[in-house]
Motif scaffolding. Structure first.
Motif, PDB file in Angstrom:
ATOM      1  N   ARG A 169       0.816  -1.196   0.000  1.00  0.00           N
ATOM      2  CA  ARG A 169       0.000   0.000   0.000  1.00  0.00           C
ATOM      3  C   ARG A 169       0.853   1.249   0.000  1.00  0.00           C
ATOM      4  NH1 ARG A 169      -5.184  -1.181   3.750  1.00  0.00           N
ATOM      5  NH2 ARG A 169      -6.123  -2.400   2.090  1.00  0.00           N
ATOM      6  N   GLY A 170       0.321   2.277  -0.612  1.00  0.00           N
ATOM      7  CA  GLY A 170       0.992   3.565  -0.592  1.00  0.00           C
ATOM      8  C   GLY A 170       0.621   4.331   0.654  1.00  0.00           C
ATOM      9  N   GLU A 171       1.082   5.560   0.739  1.00  0.00           N
ATOM     10  CA  GLU A 171       0.751   6.389   1.898  1.00  0.00           C
ATOM     11  C   GLU A 171      -0.650   6.954   1.731  1.00  0.00           C
ATOM     12  OE1 GLU A 171       3.551   9.017   3.378  1.00  0.00           O
ATOM     13  OE2 GLU A 171       4.930   7.323   3.683  1.00  0.00           O
ATOM     14  N   SER A 172      -1.271   7.157   2.844  1.00  0.00           N
ATOM     15  CA  SER A 172      -2.606   7.747   2.790  1.00  0.00           C
ATOM     16  C   SER A 172      -2.489   9.248   2.577  1.00  0.00           C
ATOM     17  CB  SER A 172      -3.343   7.478   4.088  1.00  0.00           C
ATOM     18  OG  SER A 172      -4.505   8.289   4.138  1.00  0.00           O
ATOM     19  N   THR A 173      -3.398   9.784   1.803  1.00  0.00           N
ATOM     20  CA  THR A 173      -3.445  11.231   1.621  1.00  0.00           C
ATOM     21  C   THR A 173      -4.726  11.775   2.243  1.00  0.00           C
ATOM     22  OG1 THR A 173      -4.498  10.947  -0.536  1.00  0.00           O
ATOM     23  CG2 THR A 173      -2.102  11.167  -0.500  1.00  0.00           C
ATOM     24  N   GLY A 174      -5.090  11.143   3.343  1.00  0.00           N
ATOM     25  CA  GLY A 174      -6.300  11.593   4.025  1.00  0.00           C
ATOM     26  C   GLY A 174      -7.452  10.632   3.900  1.00  0.00           C
ATOM     27  N   GLY A 175      -7.227   9.543   3.264  1.00  0.00           N
ATOM     28  CA  GLY A 175      -8.298   8.557   3.105  1.00  0.00           C
ATOM     29  C   GLY A 175      -7.706   7.178   3.023  1.00  0.00           C
ATOM     30  N   LYS A 176      -8.411   6.283   2.418  1.00  0.00           N
ATOM     31  CA  LYS A 176      -7.900   4.926   2.259  1.00  0.00           C
ATOM     32  C   LYS A 176      -6.635   4.962   1.408  1.00  0.00           C
ATOM     33  CE  LYS A 176      -9.168   0.541   0.102  1.00  0.00           C
ATOM     34  NZ  LYS A 176     -10.247  -0.244  -0.513  1.00  0.00           N
ATOM     35  N   PRO A 177      -5.597   4.316   1.889  1.00  0.00           N
ATOM     36  CA  PRO A 177      -4.367   4.338   1.094  1.00  0.00           C
ATOM     37  C   PRO A 177      -4.507   3.512  -0.170  1.00  0.00           C
ATOM     38  CG  PRO A 177      -4.119   2.873   2.943  1.00  0.00           C
ATOM     39  CD  PRO A 177      -5.462   3.515   3.095  1.00  0.00           C
ATOM     40  N   ARG A 178      -3.878   3.967  -1.229  1.00  0.00           N
ATOM     41  CA  ARG A 178      -3.995   3.246  -2.494  1.00  0.00           C
ATOM     42  C   ARG A 178      -3.275   1.912  -2.437  1.00  0.00           C
ATOM     43  NH1 ARG A 178      -1.432   8.116  -5.567  1.00  0.00           N
ATOM     44  NH2 ARG A 178      -3.074   8.957  -4.291  1.00  0.00           N
ATOM     45  N   THR A 179      -3.845   0.938  -3.102  1.00  0.00           N
ATOM     46  CA  THR A 179      -3.188  -0.357  -3.238  1.00  0.00           C
ATOM     47  C   THR A 179      -2.269  -0.279  -4.441  1.00  0.00           C
ATOM     48  OG1 THR A 179      -5.387  -1.168  -2.704  1.00  0.00           O
ATOM     49  CG2 THR A 179      -3.692  -2.802  -3.086  1.00  0.00           C
ATOM     50  N   LEU A 180      -0.994  -0.525  -4.207  1.00  0.00           N
ATOM     51  CA  LEU A 180      -0.053  -0.424  -5.318  1.00  0.00           C
ATOM     52  C   LEU A 180      -0.073  -1.679  -6.175  1.00  0.00           C
ATOM     53  CD1 LEU A 180       2.927   1.213  -3.416  1.00  0.00           C
ATOM     54  CD2 LEU A 180       1.156   2.303  -4.809  1.00  0.00           C
ATOM     55  N   LEU A 181       0.183  -1.503  -7.426  1.00  0.00           N
ATOM     56  CA  LEU A 181       0.248  -2.625  -8.368  1.00  0.00           C
ATOM     57  C   LEU A 181       1.631  -2.661  -8.987  1.00  0.00           C
ATOM     58  CD1 LEU A 181      -3.166  -2.086 -10.156  1.00  0.00           C
ATOM     59  CD2 LEU A 181      -2.621  -3.802  -8.440  1.00  0.00           C
ATOM     60  N   ARG A 182       2.054  -3.871  -9.331  1.00  0.00           N
ATOM     61  CA  ARG A 182       3.360  -4.006  -9.995  1.00  0.00           C
ATOM     62  C   ARG A 182       3.269  -5.090 -11.049  1.00  0.00           C
ATOM     63  NH1 ARG A 182       5.976  -8.602  -8.600  1.00  0.00           N
ATOM     64  NH2 ARG A 182       5.079  -9.735  -6.832  1.00  0.00           N
ATOM     65  N   LEU A 183       4.191  -5.016 -11.963  1.00  0.00           N
ATOM     66  CA  LEU A 183       4.315  -6.043 -12.976  1.00  0.00           C
ATOM     67  C   LEU A 183       4.902  -7.295 -12.316  1.00  0.00           C
ATOM     68  CD1 LEU A 183       3.858  -5.928 -16.041  1.00  0.00           C
ATOM     69  CD2 LEU A 183       6.284  -5.451 -16.310  1.00  0.00           C
ATOM     70  N   VAL A 184       4.482  -8.471 -12.766  1.00  0.00           N
ATOM     71  CA  VAL A 184       5.111  -9.712 -12.312  1.00  0.00           C
ATOM     72  C   VAL A 184       6.191 -10.051 -13.324  1.00  0.00           C
ATOM     73  CG1 VAL A 184       4.770 -12.159 -11.838  1.00  0.00           C
ATOM     74  CG2 VAL A 184       3.012 -10.507 -11.208  1.00  0.00           C
ATOM     75  N   PRO A 185       7.432  -9.769 -12.998  1.00  0.00           N
ATOM     76  CA  PRO A 185       8.489  -9.865 -14.017  1.00  0.00           C
ATOM     77  C   PRO A 185       8.628 -11.257 -14.604  1.00  0.00           C
ATOM     78  CG  PRO A 185       9.294  -8.733 -12.048  1.00  0.00           C
ATOM     79  CD  PRO A 185       7.972  -9.342 -11.691  1.00  0.00           C
ATOM     80  N   GLU A 186       8.445 -12.265 -13.745  1.00  0.00           N
ATOM     81  CA  GLU A 186       8.703 -13.623 -14.216  1.00  0.00           C
ATOM     82  C   GLU A 186       7.537 -14.224 -15.012  1.00  0.00           C
ATOM     83  OE1 GLU A 186       7.602 -13.163  -9.958  1.00  0.00           O
ATOM     84  OE2 GLU A 186       9.289 -12.527 -11.198  1.00  0.00           O
ATOM     85  N   ALA A 187       6.552 -13.387 -15.322  1.00  0.00           N
ATOM     86  CA  ALA A 187       5.419 -13.885 -16.108  1.00  0.00           C
ATOM     87  C   ALA A 187       5.788 -14.071 -17.572  1.00  0.00           C
ATOM     88  CB  ALA A 187       4.232 -12.942 -15.977  1.00  0.00           C
ATOM     89  N   GLY A 188       6.914 -13.553 -17.979  1.00  0.00           N
ATOM     90  CA  GLY A 188       7.320 -13.725 -19.377  1.00  0.00           C
ATOM     91  C   GLY A 188       8.758 -13.307 -19.572  1.00  0.00           C
ATOM     92  N   HIS A 189       9.384 -13.898 -20.545  1.00  0.00           N
ATOM     93  CA  HIS A 189      10.783 -13.579 -20.816  1.00  0.00           C
ATOM     94  C   HIS A 189      10.989 -13.343 -22.308  1.00  0.00           C
ATOM     95  CE1 HIS A 189      12.633 -14.834 -16.865  1.00  0.00           C
ATOM     96  NE2 HIS A 189      11.362 -15.159 -16.723  1.00  0.00           N
ATOM     97  N   ALA A 190      12.059 -12.622 -22.615  1.00  0.00           N
ATOM     98  CA  ALA A 190      12.443 -12.426 -24.006  1.00  0.00           C
ATOM     99  C   ALA A 190      13.945 -12.579 -24.109  1.00  0.00           C
ATOM    100  CB  ALA A 190      12.014 -11.050 -24.484  1.00  0.00           C
ATOM    101  N   VAL A 191      14.365 -13.095 -25.239  1.00  0.00           N
ATOM    102  CA  VAL A 191      15.792 -13.299 -25.453  1.00  0.00           C
ATOM    103  C   VAL A 191      16.285 -12.282 -26.475  1.00  0.00           C
ATOM    104  CG1 VAL A 191      17.534 -14.932 -26.287  1.00  0.00           C
ATOM    105  CG2 VAL A 191      15.608 -15.748 -24.923  1.00  0.00           C
ATOM    106  N   GLY A 192      17.436 -11.714 -26.197  1.00  0.00           N
ATOM    107  CA  GLY A 192      18.047 -10.775 -27.131  1.00  0.00           C
ATOM    108  C   GLY A 192      19.404 -11.273 -27.573  1.00  0.00           C
ATOM    109  N   VAL A 193      19.667 -11.165 -28.859  1.00  0.00           N
ATOM    110  CA  VAL A 193      20.932 -11.644 -29.416  1.00  0.00           C
ATOM    111  C   VAL A 193      21.632 -10.492 -30.125  1.00  0.00           C
ATOM    112  CG1 VAL A 193      22.023 -13.205 -31.076  1.00  0.00           C
ATOM    113  CG2 VAL A 193      20.016 -13.948 -29.774  1.00  0.00           C
ATOM    114  N   HIS A 194      22.872 -10.231 -29.723  1.00  0.00           N
ATOM    115  CA  HIS A 194      23.663  -9.257 -30.460  1.00  0.00           C
ATOM    116  C   HIS A 194      24.717 -10.000 -31.268  1.00  0.00           C
ATOM    117  CE1 HIS A 194      26.537  -5.542 -30.537  1.00  0.00           C
ATOM    118  NE2 HIS A 194      26.056  -5.840 -31.709  1.00  0.00           N
TER     119      HIS A 194
END
Lengths: 392, 392
Positions: free
Chosen positions: A70-95
């Motif tokens: 949760r984030g900080e409250s700004t006078g009310g219910k604090p916001r629920t933070l969301l994040r990406l789930v990094p391991e939900a997908g991968h990509a390979v790069g070739v140089h």
DNA sequence: CTACTTTGGCAACGCTGTTGCCGAAGTGCA
DNA sequence: TGCACTTCGGCAACAGCGTTGCCAAAGTAG
């Protein structure tokens, strides 16, 4: 996507807005924030909070997004933070460079989770190089890499978080990826010129055996996942586009001199995907003859100076050419990369920066920096980009 | 429009698709076709035929589109052709040059229906020039020019076809335009640099009195219609974008040398709308000093040659600089315009063309031509563009 | 303990493009 | 002339998108 020549229908609308939300979530993670609230997502997309709630609910059900405290409250219910789930997908790069091969595997958030690097003899020809690439990719992403075709985001195929990557598991085509994380595809960065759409290499100077080789098709056949091919400079620009927003130019000084243009948050490739021909910009009318046939090109001036050991002059030439681009395209940043730059980074950054400052027309001066990410990371970004609505 | 930072909602979806259909209808008219069938519209937008039917039905009800006879049968019912109703809306374009004023009124199809042109002393200062512009615009568009604010297409305000333009009719704000055709706005092309968003002129070389003058605001107050301000070179590029699609560069040689970039069917203005600084591209390292402070700029080289009467050298310089752009941005066409070019059009076209052919890197060569339309037409296109989904 | 603020989900809704269906208006063949 | 066939395009029902209205949850401030 269900979009033809610009016509938007409802599925396209949905995936557009979904990608936009994912992009913001990725951006928050990149900036080191623990997450981002639904309200901010709504504000920054222009959608209503409720629409964002629906979209994020779907993404959470698919396993791509999770709550992050949760984030900080700004006078009310604090916001629920969301994040990406990094391991939900991968990509390979070739140089694929002329004497080196670098392969990275990135998670959805753009973090390098595996890396392979080693010498390569590009002149050994397509077959030997393809073998080497396949081996390196398998090593960096040891998973049965079959993925539902043409589906950048495996919808309806929830990926178990943090599931162990089991080697050799082959997932039948079109089925959900259950036993390992989904590998969305492989991006390959190679020396230009090349046909990005067809995935075919062009006449790379000094390597005639490669001309017309259908690298993408061959690799797709061997690896069983979508493969995207692009110029190394475009990959560099793509990486720059992700790292820091804004218009920028990625200038690469290696065996040749090239540039990738990042305009409006996307890599600009031009009508026939030949944009970024920076090395053969004429900078000295009637100057020394270049291998391209013209006289006074950036490449011949810059590389001659390097050969003489005159790094300051090489940087000045590069700076003048970069200043031309900055004025012409009104970009904010110039990023330097490539082997020659890596040999004397400080000299190039200060040398180019001095010219840019002197040539600035308005009150603002474009900044110079070393390219933050590698070309291989940018190649992976070619695959990740569409998930987040970048590049069409 | 209801779109924030890229988020699309249903109204945005609707206006996007509507604009797309209108754009195709305009394109068909421009190419001399009597009209275009619903089926082709569907195919080219990627929407279903039924969606196109709904959209065109709405446009017909609004008076923007009409049936235009029938096409040939291909073995079944012949398609009913549709066409834009040109007189459903007009836009005014103003080219504010250093010594000349040109004002045109275009209909929706882009045809010039009225024109005023005369000498102008830009140095007389803002007040005198504004008076002159207001007079010329009123003469070219003698209609009570109040129009619902911020509404590019007067939705729900059907415009009677071919209604006579009655002078002096003032339509109350927010009401439908009943007694005359709707004037959507006035586009003004002026010498750069300038702040397009704010509508404020910058430091035009040689005319300090204009620096910081809020031309857009003043004109909107006097004329009562939306006013858009842009650089003359961008207006030239906008016109080129409409006339023939594809990526192109509009090179303007007048009192200075400038360029407008048309990339991906739209004018590219860069982050701070300063793109197109073509005159001060350095082409001859350590060459003669330019008024901008740098050395060997295109402008100083080209205009010096012109002053010497050496048109061939001026064309060669321009050609080399244009070839740089062609290589860098991978554009198809270079369009030449401006007073200096108009003085010797053939010499410039052949001179520039020769350099482009010599410098071509691939099999294709960019073509050179005189700019087909005028800058004033392009200024009007700044107003018409949004109706057809061009420019955001 | 009592307002007050802010978050965010549920349900109903309006509007979008889509699908299924059918009449209209041509062509081609018997 | 008649009939089958093709293509066009409108009507009606529909699925799915974001929106609105409402309310419970979870904090803060006095």
């Amino acid at each position: 996507m269900n979009r033809g020549n610009g016509g938007f229908n409802l599925p396209a609308l949905r995936s557009h807005n979904t990608a936009l939300v994912l992009d913001l979530l990725r951006g928050a993670g990149t900036r080191g924030l623990p997450g981002i609230g639904r309200g901010e997502l709504a504000e920054r997309t222009g959608l209503t909070p409720q629409a964002v709630s629906k979209i994020t609910a779907r993404l959470r059900a698919e396993g791509l997004v999770a709550e992050a405290g949760r984030g900080e409250s700004t006078g009310g219910k604090p916001r629920t933070l969301l994040r990406l789930v990094p391991e939900a997908g991968h990509a390979v790069g070739v140089h694929l460079d002329r004497d080196e091969l670098r392969v990275v595997r990135l998670d959805l958030a753009g973090q390098v989770v595996a890396e392979r690097r080693g010498p390569l003899d590009f002149g050994a020809g397509p077959e030997a190089v393809v073998d080497e690439v396949v081996r390196a990719v398998r090593a960096a992403a040891p998973v049965g890499m079959a993925v539902p075709e043409g589906a950048p985001v495996p919808e309806g195929a929830p990926v178990p978080e943090g599931a162990p990557v089991s080697e050799g598991t082959v997932v039948p085509d079109g089925a959900a990826v259950l036993d390992g994380t989904a590998v969305l595809g492989v991006g390959v960065a190679a020396p230009g010129p090349l046909d990005r759409r067809a995935g075919v290499l062009g006449r790379v100077t000094g390597y005639p055996a490669w001309a017309g080789f259908a690298l993408r098709e061959v690799l797709e056949g061997r690896l069983g996942v979508p493969v995207l091919l692009d110029k190394d400079t475009n990959a560099g620009a793509a990486e720059a586009a992700v790292m820091g927003a804004g218009d920028s130019v990625y200038v690469h000084v290696g065996t040749g001199v090239g540039a990738g243009l990042c305009l409006g948050g996307e890599v600009y490739r031009g009508g026939r995907s030949g944009a970024g021909e920076f090395g053969h910009q004429v900078l000295l009318l009637d100057g020394p003859t270049c291998r391209c046939g013209a006289r006074g090109c950036v490449e011949v001036l810059c590389l001659d100076a390097v050969a003489r050991g005159d790094t300051a002059e090489a940087a000045r030439v590069l700076g003048e050419a970069a200043a031309n681009l900055v004025a012409l395209l009104d970009v904010d940043r110039v990023l330097l990369g490539g082997r020659v730059v890596a040999a004397a980074p400080a000299a190039f950054v200060t040398g180019v920066g001095a010219v840019l400052a002197a040539r600035a027309l308005g009150p603002t001066t474009a900044t110079v920096a070393l390219a933050p990410g590698g070309v291989a990371e940018g190649a992976a970004e070619l695959v990740l980009g569409p998930v987040f609505g970048r590049a069409r």
